[in-house]
Scaffold this motif. Structure first.
Motif, mmCIF file in Angstrom:
data_model
loop_
_atom_site.group_PDB
_atom_site.id
_atom_site.type_symbol
_atom_site.label_atom_id
_atom_site.label_comp_id
_atom_site.label_asym_id
_atom_site.label_seq_id
_atom_site.Cartn_x
_atom_site.Cartn_y
_atom_site.Cartn_z
ATOM 1 N N ASP A 190 -6.313 5.620 1.469
ATOM 2 C CA ASP A 190 -5.031 5.623 2.182
ATOM 3 C C ASP A 190 -3.823 5.600 1.247
ATOM 4 O OD1 ASP A 190 -6.426 5.588 4.581
ATOM 5 O OD2 ASP A 190 -6.515 3.381 4.595
ATOM 6 N N GLY A 191 -4.022 5.282 -0.010
ATOM 7 C CA GLY A 191 -2.906 5.214 -0.940
ATOM 8 C C GLY A 191 -3.220 4.278 -2.098
ATOM 9 N N THR A 192 -2.171 3.892 -2.818
ATOM 10 C CA THR A 192 -2.319 3.011 -3.985
ATOM 11 C C THR A 192 -1.998 1.580 -3.572
ATOM 12 O OG1 THR A 192 -1.621 4.820 -5.438
ATOM 13 C CG2 THR A 192 -1.580 2.599 -6.352
ATOM 14 N N LEU A 193 -2.980 0.704 -3.755
ATOM 15 C CA LEU A 193 -2.822 -0.706 -3.414
ATOM 16 C C LEU A 193 -2.375 -1.467 -4.659
ATOM 17 C CD1 LEU A 193 -3.190 -3.023 -1.357
ATOM 18 C CD2 LEU A 193 -5.573 -3.184 -2.112
ATOM 19 N N VAL A 194 -1.171 -2.063 -4.597
ATOM 20 C CA VAL A 194 -0.591 -2.743 -5.767
ATOM 21 C C VAL A 194 -0.192 -4.155 -5.381
ATOM 22 C CG1 VAL A 194 1.094 -2.594 -7.634
ATOM 23 C CG2 VAL A 194 0.355 -0.507 -6.485
ATOM 24 N N VAL A 195 -0.537 -5.111 -6.247
ATOM 25 C CA VAL A 195 -0.145 -6.514 -6.089
ATOM 26 C C VAL A 195 0.529 -6.946 -7.389
ATOM 27 C CG1 VAL A 195 -0.916 -8.879 -5.689
ATOM 28 C CG2 VAL A 195 -2.052 -6.969 -4.511
ATOM 29 N N GLY A 196 1.683 -7.589 -7.280
ATOM 30 C CA GLY A 196 2.364 -8.035 -8.485
ATOM 31 C C GLY A 196 3.679 -8.717 -8.176
ATOM 32 N N ARG A 197 4.577 -8.688 -9.170
ATOM 33 C CA ARG A 197 5.895 -9.315 -9.047
ATOM 34 C C ARG A 197 6.950 -8.304 -9.474
ATOM 35 N NH1 ARG A 197 5.288 -15.058 -9.253
ATOM 36 N NH2 ARG A 197 7.438 -15.243 -9.960
ATOM 37 N N ALA A 198 8.103 -8.292 -8.784
ATOM 38 C CA ALA A 198 9.176 -7.350 -9.073
ATOM 39 C C ALA A 198 10.516 -8.039 -8.883
ATOM 40 C CB ALA A 198 9.077 -6.126 -8.167
ATOM 41 N N ASN A 199 11.580 -7.372 -9.379
ATOM 42 C CA ASN A 199 12.921 -7.898 -9.153
ATOM 43 C C ASN A 199 13.328 -7.656 -7.705
ATOM 44 O OD1 ASN A 199 14.324 -5.168 -8.997
ATOM 45 N ND2 ASN A 199 13.430 -5.065 -11.071
ATOM 46 N N GLU A 221 5.787 -6.465 -12.843
ATOM 47 C CA GLU A 221 4.598 -7.054 -13.466
ATOM 48 C C GLU A 221 3.427 -6.849 -12.515
ATOM 49 O OE1 GLU A 221 3.127 -11.532 -14.447
ATOM 50 O OE2 GLU A 221 5.136 -10.987 -15.131
ATOM 51 N N ILE A 222 2.450 -6.088 -12.953
ATOM 52 C CA ILE A 222 1.338 -5.690 -12.088
ATOM 53 C C ILE A 222 0.211 -6.695 -12.212
ATOM 54 C CG2 ILE A 222 -0.339 -3.877 -11.597
ATOM 55 C CD1 ILE A 222 1.621 -1.866 -12.763
ATOM 56 N N GLY A 223 -0.202 -7.248 -11.038
ATOM 57 C CA GLY A 223 -1.358 -8.135 -11.012
ATOM 58 C C GLY A 223 -2.652 -7.360 -10.853
ATOM 59 N N SER A 224 -2.656 -6.410 -9.938
ATOM 60 C CA SER A 224 -3.828 -5.558 -9.718
ATOM 61 C C SER A 224 -3.358 -4.240 -9.117
ATOM 62 C CB SER A 224 -4.839 -6.236 -8.790
ATOM 63 O OG SER A 224 -4.281 -6.434 -7.501
ATOM 64 N N MET A 225 -4.121 -3.177 -9.374
ATOM 65 C CA MET A 225 -3.823 -1.859 -8.827
ATOM 66 C C MET A 225 -5.139 -1.168 -8.497
ATOM 67 S SD MET A 225 -1.667 1.346 -10.444
ATOM 68 C CE MET A 225 -0.108 0.507 -10.242
ATOM 69 N N GLU A 226 -5.203 -0.615 -7.266
ATOM 70 C CA GLU A 226 -6.430 0.046 -6.820
ATOM 71 C C GLU A 226 -6.061 1.301 -6.031
ATOM 72 O OE1 GLU A 226 -10.352 -0.859 -4.005
ATOM 73 O OE2 GLU A 226 -8.834 -2.418 -4.367
ATOM 74 N N HIS A 227 -6.722 2.395 -6.321
ATOM 75 C CA HIS A 227 -6.493 3.651 -5.620
ATOM 76 C C HIS A 227 -7.520 3.774 -4.493
ATOM 77 C CE1 HIS A 227 -3.620 5.032 -8.597
ATOM 78 N NE2 HIS A 227 -4.473 4.658 -9.535
ATOM 79 N N LEU A 257 0.880 -1.176 0.000
ATOM 80 C CA LEU A 257 0.000 0.000 0.000
ATOM 81 C C LEU A 257 0.912 1.219 0.000
ATOM 82 C CD1 LEU A 257 -2.823 1.265 0.164
ATOM 83 C CD2 LEU A 257 -2.613 1.171 2.676
ATOM 84 N N LEU A 258 1.032 1.882 -1.140
ATOM 85 C CA LEU A 258 1.958 2.994 -1.292
ATOM 86 C C LEU A 258 1.238 4.315 -1.052
ATOM 87 C CD1 LEU A 258 3.807 1.887 -4.552
ATOM 88 C CD2 LEU A 258 4.629 1.702 -2.209
ATOM 89 N N PRO A 259 1.789 5.175 -0.194
ATOM 90 C CA PRO A 259 1.199 6.517 -0.021
ATOM 91 C C PRO A 259 1.321 7.315 -1.320
ATOM 92 C CG PRO A 259 3.300 6.352 1.107
ATOM 93 C CD PRO A 259 2.975 4.965 0.644
ATOM 94 N N TYR A 260 0.440 8.280 -1.476
ATOM 95 C CA TYR A 260 0.401 9.018 -2.738
ATOM 96 C C TYR A 260 1.654 9.860 -2.968
ATOM 97 C CZ TYR A 260 -4.446 7.616 -3.408
ATOM 98 O OH TYR A 260 -5.571 6.873 -3.616
ATOM 99 N N GLU A 261 2.412 10.180 -1.913
ATOM 100 C CA GLU A 261 3.639 10.946 -2.125
ATOM 101 C C GLU A 261 4.763 10.089 -2.693
ATOM 102 O OE1 GLU A 261 3.345 9.930 2.332
ATOM 103 O OE2 GLU A 261 2.048 10.770 0.743
ATOM 104 N N ARG A 262 4.568 8.759 -2.763
ATOM 105 C CA ARG A 262 5.585 7.874 -3.363
ATOM 106 C C ARG A 262 5.212 7.515 -4.800
ATOM 107 N NH1 ARG A 262 9.728 5.958 -0.498
ATOM 108 N NH2 ARG A 262 10.527 5.980 -2.647
ATOM 109 N N GLY A 263 4.930 8.543 -5.570
ATOM 110 C CA GLY A 263 4.633 8.315 -6.988
ATOM 111 C C GLY A 263 5.818 7.780 -7.760
ATOM 112 N N ASP A 264 7.058 8.036 -7.270
ATOM 113 C CA ASP A 264 8.237 7.506 -7.943
ATOM 114 C C ASP A 264 8.257 5.989 -7.929
ATOM 115 O OD1 ASP A 264 8.492 7.674 -5.137
ATOM 116 O OD2 ASP A 264 10.677 7.497 -5.287
ATOM 117 N N LEU A 265 7.813 5.391 -6.802
ATOM 118 C CA LEU A 265 7.763 3.934 -6.733
ATOM 119 C C LEU A 265 6.675 3.371 -7.641
ATOM 120 C CD1 LEU A 265 8.363 3.188 -2.932
ATOM 121 C CD2 LEU A 265 9.936 2.847 -4.839
#
Length: 507
Positions: free
Chosen positions: A486-495, A477-483, A460-468
């Motif tokens: 409280d912030g941006t909820l992201v589920v996926g796979r990364a290095n 690789e993004i599985g799902s993304m929801e705003h 769950l990324l806060p909105y001030e972490r737009g860089d991430l």
């Protein structure tokens, strides 16, 4: 005294008043007339050919067509110096081949390819002859009787060069030239000449020059007494100073100079290789997947790169049209960044010296994450092309790279041939880089074959972490993304590197 009449300026001017001015005045009505011809080429539209509006590839193609071989430029053996360096200046040629195995169709395809190579080098093919033998003749490549037949063909057609479909030993070249009385070159020298014409970058030119010098070093020839050893004392016939000591022959001096030049080129290529390695390590550090396009020459690799990435590189219907590798950055449909690189084309019996000289360039294929093996579906022998390419890939250590067979030129290929290829190569796609047919399917296949990130995350990324969030779009690789509130909820796979930074925001 002369009998010429006296000249009067006033009379001459009066005589011109009777001329019809309308016939020579280029007014608007005359220019718009249907019968007016300017004398310039009608098919040239200078407005459409504005150099600033053309792509880099189109400008290079126009420059290449503007520079052609000079007509009636001869290469007779009489026009030589002390040491002949065999700079090819082909014009009218006769092709000679030796058929040692396979079917008649295979031999004809090989001769047809040699003819295309000769035409690409700027020559005119007059005749093609091949001989059935168990192995090439060690002295003259072809049999003694066939040598006499070739000599008669050369005399009848007026050819000034004979091209042999194979790599000839120095003794074979010398014997054939002594008997046929015209210049004889082999397949390797022909390919080197084409590479020398088409290399543009500094690295490409250095690689071609290295291969040429390695080929030339074993084939230096001496003419006349200027290459004999010096002698001193009584052996010099009383010449005294200037004739003493064994010395070097002229041919040995030239060979030493070639070795010095080869060493210099290898040092320069080593430095250029370091620059290429730095760029490759930067892509690895940023976890950017790389896709390499390889295949037989004139299979449509550059056209496919232009279609997939809008690269604008040179495209020409000829063998080895592009030699310098081109890398372009592109993105998948979900925003992931990856690179796509075009490489030099392969050919049957590609000279080993070229493979060695271009090894730093070909390593782009071995170090890539995915290989697009482009095949010309309209070629008479696409299976032979696939085998020839895979032979070179094995030589550079690229056999473990995941491979997708891309059957190109579907608009010109026989449907039965495409079906046969797809049955033989199940992991393949059919496209036409010219018309765009099958490109969407090819893009989906490429994106599905790109390496997937290994670490799963749920953050769950806060909105001030737009860089991430931006890095997730580019590298993960993004599985799902929801705003949410409280912030941006992201589920996926990364290095691993990105997953480590996201761990602080894990749910």
């Amino acid at each position: 005294m002369t009998n010429a009449p006296d000249f009067n300026l006033r009379d001459a001017l009066d005589a011109t008043r009777a001329w019809d001015d309308d016939t020579i005045q280029l007014d608007d009505e005359l220019l718009e007339g249907d019968d007016f011809e300017s004398g310039y080429a009608d098919d040239v539209d200078y407005d459409d050919a504005d150099p600033e509006e053309l792509t880099v590839g189109a400008q290079e193609l126009a420059e290449r067509h503007a520079l052609r071989r000079v007509a009636s430029l001869r290469t007779e053996l009489e026009d030589i110096t002390e040491v002949e360096y065999r700079q090819l200046r082909l014009e009218k040629v006769v092709l000679v081949g030796v058929w040692t195995g396979g079917t008649v169709t295979d031999a004809e395809n090989s001769m047809a390819e040699l003819a295309l190579l000769a035409e690409t080098a700027g020559s005119e093919v007059l005749e093609a002859v091949f001989q059935r033998r168990q192995s090439p003749d060690p002295a003259t490549f072809i049999g003694r009787g066939k040598v006499e037949a070739i000599r008669e063909i050369v005399q009848a057609t007026g050819a000034d060069t004979v091209i042999c479909d194979g790599e000839l030993a120095p003794s074979q070249l010398r014997n054939l030239e002594d008997k046929i009385k015209v210049k004889v070159v082999d397949r390797t020298a022909l390919i080197l000449d084409i590479f020398a014409q088409h290399a543009k970058s500094k690295e490409g030119q250095a690689q071609v020059e290295l291969a040429q010098l390695q080929y030339m070093k074993q084939r230096l020839r001496g003419w006349g007494g200027n290459l004999s050893r010096q002698a001193g004392g009584r052996a010099a016939g009383g010449d005294g100073i200037g004739g003493r000591g064994p010395g070097e022959t002229k041919i040995e001096t030239d060979r030493r100079r070639i070795n010095t030049k080869i060493a210099k080129l290898r040092r320069e290529l080593k430095e250029m290789r370091g620059t290429r390695d730095v760029k490759r390590q930067s892509r690895r550090r940023n976890h950017i997947p790389s896709v390499a396009i390889a295949g037989y020459t004139n299979a449509g690799k550059s056209s496919l790169l232009n279609r997939l990435t809008d690269a604008g590189v040179l495209v020409e219907d000829s063998l080895f049209a592009t030699l310098d590798p081109t890398t372009r950055r592109t993105t998948t449909s979900d925003g992931r960044v990856y690179t796509m690189s075009d490489t030099v084309g392969f050919v049957r019996h590609l000279p080993h010296g070229l493979v060695e000289a271009f090894r730093s360039t070909l390593e782009e294929v071995a170090d890539s994450d995915l290989l697009l093996h482009v095949v010309d579906g309209s070629h008479p022998d696409p299976e032979g092309q696939i085998a020839a390419v895979r032979e070179v890939l094995a030589e550079i250590g690229a056999t473990k790279v995941p491979e997708i067979i891309v059957i190109n030129k579907a608009d010109a290929a026989d449907p039965l041939a495409i079906s046969r290829l797809r049955a033989r190569e199940p992991h393949s796609v059919v496209v036409s880089a010219r018309t765009g047919e099958g490109i969407e399917e090819a893009v989906r296949t490429i994106e599905s074959e790109l390496p997937r990130p290994q670490v799963e995350f749920d953050v769950l990324l806060p909105y001030e972490r737009g860089d991430l969030v931006n890095r997730i779009h580019q590298e993960a690789e993004i599985g799902s993304m929801e705003h949410t509130g409280d912030g941006t909820l992201v589920v996926g796979r990364a290095n691993a590197d990105l997953a480590g930074e996201l761990e602080a925001y894990a749910r």
